[in-house]
Design an enzyme around this catalytic site. Structure first.
Site, short mmCIF file in Angstrom:
data_model
loop_
_atom_site.label_atom_id
_atom_site.label_comp_id
_atom_site.label_asym_id
_atom_site.label_seq_id
_atom_site.Cartn_x
_atom_site.Cartn_y
_atom_site.Cartn_z
N HIS A 481 -2.01 -2.60 -4.65
CA HIS A 481 -1.03 -1.56 -4.33
C HIS A 481 -1.70 -0.29 -3.79
O HIS A 481 -1.13 0.79 -3.92
CB HIS A 481 -0.22 -1.21 -5.59
CG HIS A 481 0.43 -2.39 -6.23
ND1 HIS A 481 0.61 -2.52 -7.59
CD2 HIS A 481 0.93 -3.53 -5.69
CE1 HIS A 481 1.20 -3.67 -7.86
NE2 HIS A 481 1.39 -4.31 -6.73
N ALA A 482 -2.91 -0.38 -3.24
CA ALA A 482 -3.59 0.83 -2.77
C ALA A 482 -2.69 1.56 -1.78
O ALA A 482 -2.13 0.97 -0.87
CB ALA A 482 -4.91 0.46 -2.10
#
Ligand SMILES: Cc1cc2nc3c(=O)[nH]c(=O)nc-3n(C[C@H](O)[C@H](O)[C@H](O)COP(=O)(O)OP(=O)(O)OC[C@H]3O[C@@H](n4cnc5c(N)ncnc54)[C@H](O)[C@@H]3O)c2cc1C
Length: 547
Positions: A481-482
């Site tokens: 989920h960067a």
């Protein structure tokens, strides 16, 4: 030899990157037949069974034809040597290879964005978008919609193991809920997925495919955007590469970046927007000194815990040999069974930090467990165990540790440098320790005696705070989920304003999860589509205002 500077075509909007955000924006902008849209995607344009079949996602993580791999590190965080991250590289981007867990994030996530000065990004606006976007199996609700393009299903597999886990959650004081996305306190329930009729329903399937016959929408796949072109600080087009061919396209109205949080900052830097000293080091002329480009990266640091099961209630063994064949046949015939969902049966949103006022961790439960011998990080093809086992996964929802992503050189094909810095912030370490203990308390609850046996990962020797943090070094990985690497805001480190315009230049916006000022509290796929939905509304509003 064709002249690479010769403009090959002019479009009102050029959308760079055909992932979750790019598909939504290209589809919604092209609803107006009066505007022309070009969508450029580095990967292929294909839709096949492996994408559609929910369990296929585990195989796609290993598919070089559909994913690109990024080596992270070295850095100062919990995994100093780095790890390998995969990202979707095809139409649909990561939303075509992801695990389909469908979570909104918490209302507080969006209200926080608004509170720091981003007008129109609070929960009331975003909730409206989720309601319009969804076709939810539970019908309309406070934050649920029906009739929208994205099909949402609550995991229909009601297993004995998950029934027992949910009961243990209830006995720990958590509410059992039908829809984890409905706002509330500590809660546990079956997982929501963006799946409809047993098939993936993500950005490509829900938005782009229905739009792709439009005459005003052109899709250019297998083409890398190398840089944005500027004239007098206005974005006028893009330079791209298809195979060996360098080509230029002009944008009549705007260039829109949607290359994802790892590659949008790279395209910005190679276009001359970034920290002036950084750009000088890689030989790029500065158009706009924007020191925040590539900074503020937030990623969920997810730890995995495994337990042996005393009952044969695991799905280990269902994905090989005759059982695999049977399960695939079942999916083909009825779109049901173990292939019809990605395997994350149930989830919980719980407060772990003693000072937390709302859930600050996301836990996920699965009826599979991995073979320790094959463990080398998520993307290297872990095999399932032969004996019955289960997994619990968890991450703190609002990581404060910040990483970065930057172009290593002026070469657009070279992967960027990624520093993750997991758990470098004291808050993240504290919540991670509390969360780990809560995961253990749940799984060791007396109600699960006779069902769940010993912990195989990380193991009973992990007891003290220091040992728990050490376990993160081995058994944690990315939530995938960067985000936040071209964040929205109005301070000197903000890259885009709240209209998603790149600050300091004209004609350029960012619409992907790079713009998130902070994380959304669970998976980022649904928020990516909602933010892109709002982005397309903003672009249309601004076009009307400019007439
Ligand atoms: C393995 C994995 C599992 C995940 N699981 C879940 C989940 O279960 N639930 C959930 O909600 N979220 C999940 N996510 C996260 C979710 O998929 C992402 O948040 C979302 O896809 C981000 O959207 P985006 O548009 O910012 O980027 P992406 O969807 O990654 O799209 C970026 C696109 O841009 C293209 N691109 C990049 N650079 C260029 C260039 N220079 N020129 C042309 N094209 C370019 C890429 O090929 C890609 O197609 C997962 C992600 C991954 C990687």
């Amino acid at each position: 030899m064709p002249d690479p500077n010769a403009v090959e075509g002019t479009f009102d909007y050029i959308v760079c990157g055909g992932g979750a955000a790019g598909c939504v924006v290209a589809a919604r902008l092209s609803e107006d037949p009066a505007v022309s849209v070009l969508l450029i995607e580095a990967g292929p344009d294909k839709e096949d069974a492996l994408i559609a079949i929910p369990r296929g996602f585990a195989k796609m993580l290993l598919s070089e034809a559909r994913a690109r791999y990024f080596q992270t590190g070295p850095d100062n965080g919990a995994k100093p040597g780095g790890e390998v991250w995969s990202r979707g590289r095809m139409i649909g981007g990561s939303s075509s290879i992801n695990g389909m867990l469908y979570f909104h994030g918490l209302p507080e996530d969006y209200d926080r964005w608004e509170a720091i000065g981003n007008r129109g990004w609070g929960w009331p606006e975003i909730r409206k978008i989720f309601r319009e976007m969804e076709d939810h199996c539970l019908g309309a609700g406070e934050a649920r919609g029906v009739g929208g393009p994205v099909k949402v299903t609550i995991n229909p597999e009601r297993s004995r193991l998950m029934h027992a886990v949910i009961r243990a959650g209830r006995e720990c004081g958590w509410d059992e809920v039908a829809d984890l996305n409905e706002p509330g306190g500590d809660r546990i329930g079956y997982t929501p997925f963006n799946i409809g009729n047993g098939k993936r329903s993500a950005a490509a399937q829900a938005f782009l495919r229905p739009a792709q016959g439009r005459r005003n929408l052109t899709i250019l796949a297998e083409t890398l955007v190398e840089r944005v072109k500027f004239e007098n600080r206005k974005a006028t087009g893009v330079v791209v590469r298809t195979g060996d061919r360098v080509r230029t396209f002009a944008a009549g109205k705007e260039v829109i970046l949607a290359c994802g949080a790892l590659q949008t900052p790279q395209v910005l830097e190679l276009s001359g927007i970034g920290s002036a000293s950084r750009l000088a080091n890689i030989g790029i002329d500065v158009i706009q000194d924007s020191p925040g480009v590539g900074e503020n990266m937030r990623e969920h640091c997810l730890i995995i815990m495994q337990r042996r099961l005393l009952k044969p209630w695991s799905l280990n063994g269902q994905f090989e040999g005759w059982r695999l064949a049977k399960n695939v046949a079942r999916w083909l015939a009825f779109k049901s069974g173990p292939m019809a969902f990605p395997g994350f049966d149930a989830a919980a949103l719980v407060a772990c930090d003693p000072e937390a006022t709302h859930p600050d961790a996301h836990l996920i439960f699965s009826r599979t467990s991995m073979d320790l011998g094959s463990w080398d990080g998520w993307t290297k093809g872990p095999q399932l165990e032969r004996l019955p086992g289960m997994q619990l996964m968890g991450y703190p929802s609002q990581p404060q540790s910040q990483g970065s992503v930057h172009a290593r050189s002026a070469d657009p094909a070279e992967a960027p440098e990624i520093r993750v810095n997991y758990l470098t912030d004291e808050y993240d370490r504290r919540v991670s320790i509390h969360m780990f203990r809560k995961m253990r308390a749940l799984i060791e609850h007396p109600t699960l005696a006779g069902i769940v046996a010993e912990e195989t990962i990380p193991g009973k020797d992990v007891q003290t705070d220091a040992e728990i943090l050490e376990a993160f070094a081995t058994y944690s990985g990315p939530g995938y989920h960067a985000c936040g690497t071209a964040r929205m805001g109005n301070d000197a480190m903000a890259v885009v304003d709240d209209r998603l315009k790149v600050r300091g230049v004209d004609g350029l916006r960012v619409v992907d999860i790079s713009v998130f000022p902070t994380q959304t509290s669970q998976n980022t796929g649904a928020p990516a589509m909602a933010v892109a939905w709002r982005a397309s509304d903003i672009i249309r509003e601004d076009a009307v205002a400019a007439r």
